[in-house]
Design a protein around this motif. Structure first.
Motif, PDB file in Angstrom:
ATOM      1  N   ASN A  29       4.936 -11.782   2.169  1.00 60.20           N
ATOM      2  CA  ASN A  29       5.562 -10.882   1.192  1.00 60.20           C
ATOM      3  C   ASN A  29       5.734 -11.525  -0.172  1.00 60.20           C
ATOM      4  OD1 ASN A  29       5.883  -8.419   2.478  1.00 60.20           O
ATOM      5  ND2 ASN A  29       7.669  -9.151   3.616  1.00 60.20           N
ATOM      6  N   GLU A  74      10.277  -2.603  -3.335  1.00 66.89           N
ATOM      7  CA  GLU A  74       9.436  -2.218  -2.201  1.00 66.89           C
ATOM      8  C   GLU A  74       9.338  -3.327  -1.149  1.00 66.89           C
ATOM      9  OE1 GLU A  74       8.297   0.702  -1.553  1.00 66.89           O
ATOM     10  OE2 GLU A  74       8.924   1.643  -3.424  1.00 66.89           O
ATOM     11  N   LYS A  76       8.692  -6.643  -1.519  1.00 65.39           N
ATOM     12  CA  LYS A  76       7.952  -7.875  -1.816  1.00 65.39           C
ATOM     13  C   LYS A  76       8.926  -8.887  -2.404  1.00 65.39           C
ATOM     14  CE  LYS A  76       4.142  -5.830  -0.662  1.00 65.39           C
ATOM     15  NZ  LYS A  76       3.613  -6.122   0.683  1.00 65.39           N
TER      16      LYS A  76
ATOM     17  N   ALA B  53      10.233   5.654   4.401  1.00 65.70           N
ATOM     18  CA  ALA B  53       9.286   4.751   3.733  1.00 65.70           C
ATOM     19  C   ALA B  53       8.077   5.495   3.168  1.00 65.70           C
ATOM     20  CB  ALA B  53       8.839   3.663   4.701  1.00 65.70           C
ATOM     21  N   ARG B  57       7.794   8.404  -4.554  1.00 62.38           N
ATOM     22  CA  ARG B  57       8.883   7.863  -5.380  1.00 62.38           C
ATOM     23  C   ARG B  57       8.938   8.577  -6.727  1.00 62.38           C
ATOM     24  NH1 ARG B  57       7.941   5.363  -0.542  1.00 62.38           N
ATOM     25  NH2 ARG B  57       8.627   3.194  -0.446  1.00 62.38           N
ATOM     26  N   GLU B 108      16.045   6.301  -6.966  1.00 64.70           N
ATOM     27  CA  GLU B 108      15.157   5.166  -6.694  1.00 64.70           C
ATOM     28  C   GLU B 108      15.484   3.960  -7.561  1.00 64.70           C
ATOM     29  OE1 GLU B 108      12.926   4.981  -4.384  1.00 64.70           O
ATOM     30  OE2 GLU B 108      12.463   7.043  -3.832  1.00 64.70           O
ATOM     31  N   MET B 124       5.938  -0.771  -7.972  1.00 65.29           N
ATOM     32  CA  MET B 124       5.954   0.028  -6.741  1.00 65.29           C
ATOM     33  C   MET B 124       4.542   0.452  -6.343  1.00 65.29           C
ATOM     34  SD  MET B 124       9.173   2.541  -7.429  1.00 65.29           S
ATOM     35  CE  MET B 124      10.812   2.116  -6.853  1.00 65.29           C
ATOM     36  N   ALA B 127       2.668  -2.479  -4.862  1.00 66.10           N
ATOM     37  CA  ALA B 127       3.146  -2.739  -3.496  1.00 66.10           C
ATOM     38  C   ALA B 127       2.540  -1.730  -2.522  1.00 66.10           C
ATOM     39  CB  ALA B 127       4.672  -2.675  -3.451  1.00 66.10           C
ATOM     40  N   ALA B 128       2.482  -0.450  -2.921  1.00 69.37           N
ATOM     41  CA  ALA B 128       1.921   0.584  -2.042  1.00 69.37           C
ATOM     42  C   ALA B 128       0.446   0.302  -1.763  1.00 69.37           C
ATOM     43  CB  ALA B 128       2.092   1.962  -2.676  1.00 69.37           C
ATOM     44  N   ASP B 131      -0.100  -2.593   0.667  1.00 76.19           N
ATOM     45  CA  ASP B 131       0.217  -2.263   2.062  1.00 76.19           C
ATOM     46  C   ASP B 131      -0.560  -1.056   2.576  1.00 76.19           C
ATOM     47  OD1 ASP B 131       1.947  -4.346   1.828  1.00 76.19           O
ATOM     48  OD2 ASP B 131       3.766  -3.120   1.645  1.00 76.19           O
ATOM     49  N   ARG B 133      -0.478   2.030   1.768  1.00 79.31           N
ATOM     50  CA  ARG B 133       0.352   3.218   2.005  1.00 79.31           C
ATOM     51  C   ARG B 133      -0.046   4.298   1.001  1.00 79.31           C
ATOM     52  NH1 ARG B 133       6.314   1.412   1.911  1.00 79.31           N
ATOM     53  NH2 ARG B 133       5.563  -0.195   0.482  1.00 79.31           N
ATOM     54  N   ILE B 137       3.674   7.535  -6.784  1.00 81.55           N
ATOM     55  CA  ILE B 137       4.803   7.137  -7.621  1.00 81.55           C
ATOM     56  C   ILE B 137       4.752   7.967  -8.900  1.00 81.55           C
ATOM     57  CG2 ILE B 137       5.851   5.248  -8.938  1.00 81.55           C
ATOM     58  CD1 ILE B 137       3.774   4.356  -5.961  1.00 81.55           C
TER      59      ILE B 137
END
Ligand SMILES: [Mg+2]
Lengths: 329, 271
Positions: A29, A74, A76, B53, B57, B108, B124, B127-128, B131, B133, B137
């Motif tokens: 992470n 999120e 991380k 999750a 967002r 948020e 954000m 990060a999405a 991963d 996902r 956003i």
């Protein structure tokens, strides 16, 4: 009398880079953001090892700080390292609102701390960063004393903190004298030398100078306690109060403005609990300049000799004070 | 249906701001239609499970229009509509600008210092992507806010990092506190600016539900290019007395004005 010897000069930014790589190897992470000076601030080891977790953001510190906040929201663990002047001052509002008000775990690396940055001169020497960062709610401020400790502090900032952290380190190779076995605990000051005649509380590069000063003072019959205040916030109040009560005089030493920095942070505790005379060694409300790092530290009074002088003046004032008190009673 | 919801949201904005005695009416009313379309037609979210999750967002970079966000969240079922009357009062979860630490569901980001939201949205979005996902956003901006330099740092970064999962929305009402945006600090040619920064630029009528929904859907199909929707809106929309009047940016109605405004909206509802 000191048990500390220099294992060889090494920059604290190198310690930061090693700690970041180690923490990054243990936890996927951990992500790192770069603002063009990636190698200069110790992030190249991580960037080379984990290119998928390194994001280049260009010379745009304000945006980079907000991006770090978003990554942290999120889940991380973003590490954003740049020169302390740009991190702590240029992106100050982003740190205040996006990072601190949201109370997210962003690790900010403040590189190039102090006049020991050298030839680049005043614009690049971070001398106000600790003052700026320590007034922000939720922020932790760490200023380790050598490369070995910076490695440990970096891992602690990444693995143990829950909220925002500002971690300060320097550019120039400096004495690396602590043992990797010396436990590093955020907020817990280290008494490197015992003593009851006065206390020197130092941070960053000035801890080595404090140890040299204690040696000189020892030969003048003064046994100084030396405290490594590696965490500026939350500051170890207990260690300061004990020092004030037991040694009756405190000299602080930092490669930073004395206004708002370590000296102020210590004084805030001392005056509220057990006022004793204090002297502050540090930058005296002025900008640095270009030059050889060692010569600059000498010019601005950031040396063992300056600490010794401050200690002796403090002792003589202290003596005066006690004389007056005994005369009036 | 959406029209009815938008009217209810407008009424809540007026009553909560009247009760609060301070806040930003004009911009909040101007965004009521967009928020209605976003939350009641497009957004993938679950008001009963605000921390889910997989949710899309929504970041409010312009924290001062919090009343429209709060009213929308309440009518969507995130919290009781009655709580809107605590806006800006001591102890409230409805801070003058959104504050996460006060625990209001659906918030948020704590934000309000202009020019910061897009950067957080980028974090954000990265990060999405990391991963894998698929949520989106959305980040809401004012047009005056675009004068902040950090917006353009972020604009560069979003296209550089190919953040197709990010949609910025600009409330293009042409007004800011000192007056007309083009007089205070010219923004045009605005669409060209975003295009040149590598964004997919979509314009829409911010008071036409079909136009808004089409724009939001188009934004979701831009490949790996971030989208910006320039929504043409009218400050104070829905209340003829204050429409397009920049003096209503940071003003609230008296109780008499409030009653008049609410009667207007009731009239609309009966059309
Ligand atoms: Mg506007």
């Amino acid at each position: 009398m000191t048990n500390y010897s220099n294992k060889g000069d090494k920059s604290t930014r190198a310690g930061f880079g090693e700690g970041l790589l180690e923490a990054g190897s243990r936890n996927s992470n951990v992500v790192c953001l770069g603002a063009d000076i990636t190698a200069s601030v110790g992030c190249n080891l991580f960037a080379d090892a984990f290119p998928d977790r390194f994001f280049s953001m260009g010379i745009a510190e304000q945006n980079c700080m907000g991006v770090a906040a978003g990554l942290a929201l999120e889940g991380k663990i973003p590490v954003f390292s740049t020169y302390g002047v740009f991190a702590a001052l240029r992106a100050a509002d982003q740190i205040r609102v996006s990072v601190c008000y949201n109370n997210v775990h962003v690790v900010i690396g403040g590189a190039h701390a102090g006049v020991s940055v050298g030839p680049d001169g005043a614009t690049h020497q971070a001398l106000e960063d600790m003052a700026m960062m320590r007034v922000l709610p939720n922020m932790t401020v760490i200023s380790p004393c050598d490369a070995t400790q910076t490695r440990l502090a970096t891992m602690a900032a990444i693995e143990q903190c829950k909220g925002p952290v500002y971690l300060r380190f320097g550019r120039e190779p400096m004495p690396d004298f602590t043992s990797g076995d010396l436990p590093f605990e955020i907020g817990k000051a280290q008494i490197l030398l015992p003593g009851n005649d006065l206390t020197i509380i130092a941070t960053g590069h000035m801890v080595w100078e404090a140890l040299q000063a204690a040696e000189i003072l020892f030969h003048s019959g003064i046994q100084a306690r030396v405290i490594n205040m590696h965490t500026i916030k939350p500051i170890d109040r207990e260690a300061i109060i004990h020092a004030a009560m037991e040694t009756m005089a405190i000299v602080t030493a930092e490669e930073h403005q004395v206004n708002g920095g370590l000296g102020s942070a210590v004084a805030e505790v001392v005056v509220q609990h057990n006022p004793v005379p204090m002297a502050m060694v540090g930058m005296a409300d002025c900008f640095g300049e270009s030059g050889d790092p060692r010569l600059l530290m000498k010019k601005f009074g950031l040396t063992a000799a300056a600490i010794v002088e401050a200690a002796k003046i403090l002792r003589s004032k202290d003596k005066c004070r006690w004389d007056i008190r005994s005369e009036t009673t | 249906m959406l029209q009815k919801t938008a009217t209810e949201i407008r009424k809540s904005i007026i009553t909560s701001l009247t009760e609060a005695k301070s806040g930003h009416l004009g911009g909040s009313l101007g965004l009521a239609d967009f928020f209605t379309a976003l939350y009641f037609s497009v957004l993938n979210h679950d008001p009963q499970n605000p921390g889910w999750a997989g949710r899309d967002r929504v970041i409010l970079s312009i924290g001062h229009v919090a009343p429209v966000l709060y009213a929308t969240l309440a009518h969507a079922g995130y919290f009781p509509v009655d709580e809107l009357n605590t806006l800006r009062k001591l102890g409230t979860r409805l801070q003058g600008h959104p504050g996460r630490d006060h625990g209001l569901p659906g918030i948020e980001l704590s934000a309000g210092s202009l020019g910061q939201g897009l950067s957080v949205a980028i974090g954000m979005a990265i990060a999405a992507k990391m991963d894998h996902r698929s949520h989106r956003i959305y980040c809401l901006h004012g047009d005056g806010e675009l004068q902040e330099g950090s917006i353009w740092e972020a604009a560069m970064a979003a296209s550089h990092h190919k953040l197709g999962n990010l949609t910025a929305i600009i409330d293009r009402n042409g007004l800011q506190i000192d007056g007309n945006t083009e007089k205070v600090m010219r923004l045009e040619p605005l669409a060209d600016k975003w295009k040149s920064f590598g964004w997919n630029v979509i314009s829409c009528d911010g008071h036409d539900f079909i136009s808004i929904i089409t724009a939001l859907n188009n934004a979701a199909h831009s490949g790996d290019v971030p989208s910006v929707i320039i929504a043409k809106t009218m400050m104070g929309k829905g209340i003829p007395e204050i429409e397009n009047d920049y003096r209503w940016h940071g003003k609230v109605p008296t109780s008499a004005q409030s009653a008049l405004f609410l009667r207007h909206l009731e009239g609309n509802n009966n059309l």
